[in-house]
Scaffold this motif. Sequence first.
Motif: not given
Length: 363
Positions: A65, A145, A147, A243-246, A308-310, A326
């Motif tokens: 984060t 947050s 993901s 994670y998708e956010n990574e 990267g976070f939804r 996303y």
Amino acid sequence: MSWWQRPRVRINSLKSFLSLFLVGVLLSSVLAACGGGNENNSQTPTATDSTKKDVEITLVSFAVTKAAHEAIIPKFVEKWQKEHGQRVTFKQSYGGSGSQTRAVIDGLEADIVHLALGLDTQKIEKAGLIQPGWEKEAPNNAIVSKSVAALVTREGNPKGIKTWADLGKDGVKFITADPKTSGVARWNFLALWNSVIKTGGDEAKATEFVTKAYNNVPILTRDAREATDAFFKQSQGDALINYENEIVLAQEKGVKVNYVIPDVNISIDNPIAVVDKNVDKHGNREVVEAFVKYLFTPEAQIEFAKVGFRPVDETVAKSKEFADKYPPVKNLSTVQDLGGWDTVQKKFFDDGALFDQIQAKKK
């Protein structure tokens, strides 16, 4: 009356007169202050605001984060200074969610914790630092947050890995962290388990699948960062769960990543909470709660989405920029669908629970 008594009478009379005079002056001053015009009253808050002491907030969060918070914090600081005439500074600490949790329990005086999973926040609550009911103290049940889990593959995807089921096939090796030591790894395990339950399988089938899948894991790393290094730097495994956010953040930095977001997935929800005991000690609750509230605004959610976070804010999620970035997941479950963190921890991750049983049977 004797002669030596008369001066005392005069002195006492003089004292009484002076006392009455001073009381009169004091009453006049108080009445003047209370009965003053609205102009004076309206000016008082401005004078008070301008002399407010600086306030410091300590934010403790999980590692990924950092990029979002470092973009959000200056915006909040500027907004608060403009509206309240008070300077806010932040002390920030980032690391693995589990290690951050232990640090706060052991004495790191966090005012706010933003952690990878609700289980970690519950541990701090059980330690007596956070008041029960924290989930209802912020919007969206305190999930600030989120993901989903992604499958990262080698270039060209030579093993044809597209779904969770592919990770249980013979000849496939994949990398994940150890759910006994890593928060992200617990989400990974739940994604695998949930993929069977959500496609019509019972718990026996789910147990059979996760047992077979974890037989295809050559090494269980200590945390998500080590898992990523094992896959990319050490070239271990045909796939990596992350994670998708990574992945989105890596792409933003110019790294080429081959990945797929499975249609059956788990919502990786990251809660935020005020650490009540520390906030009361520091006397900064007003600003701390304002910052937590600010994190749910479109301005802040845009910054989370950029890295990267939804977004949890619907207006941001539906915007052209992020709706394409996303796409919706067709079959998305939450940890509540699996009984909540207390149930999940006891069933899967406590000593002697299902994950330990799987490891004991590992070939």
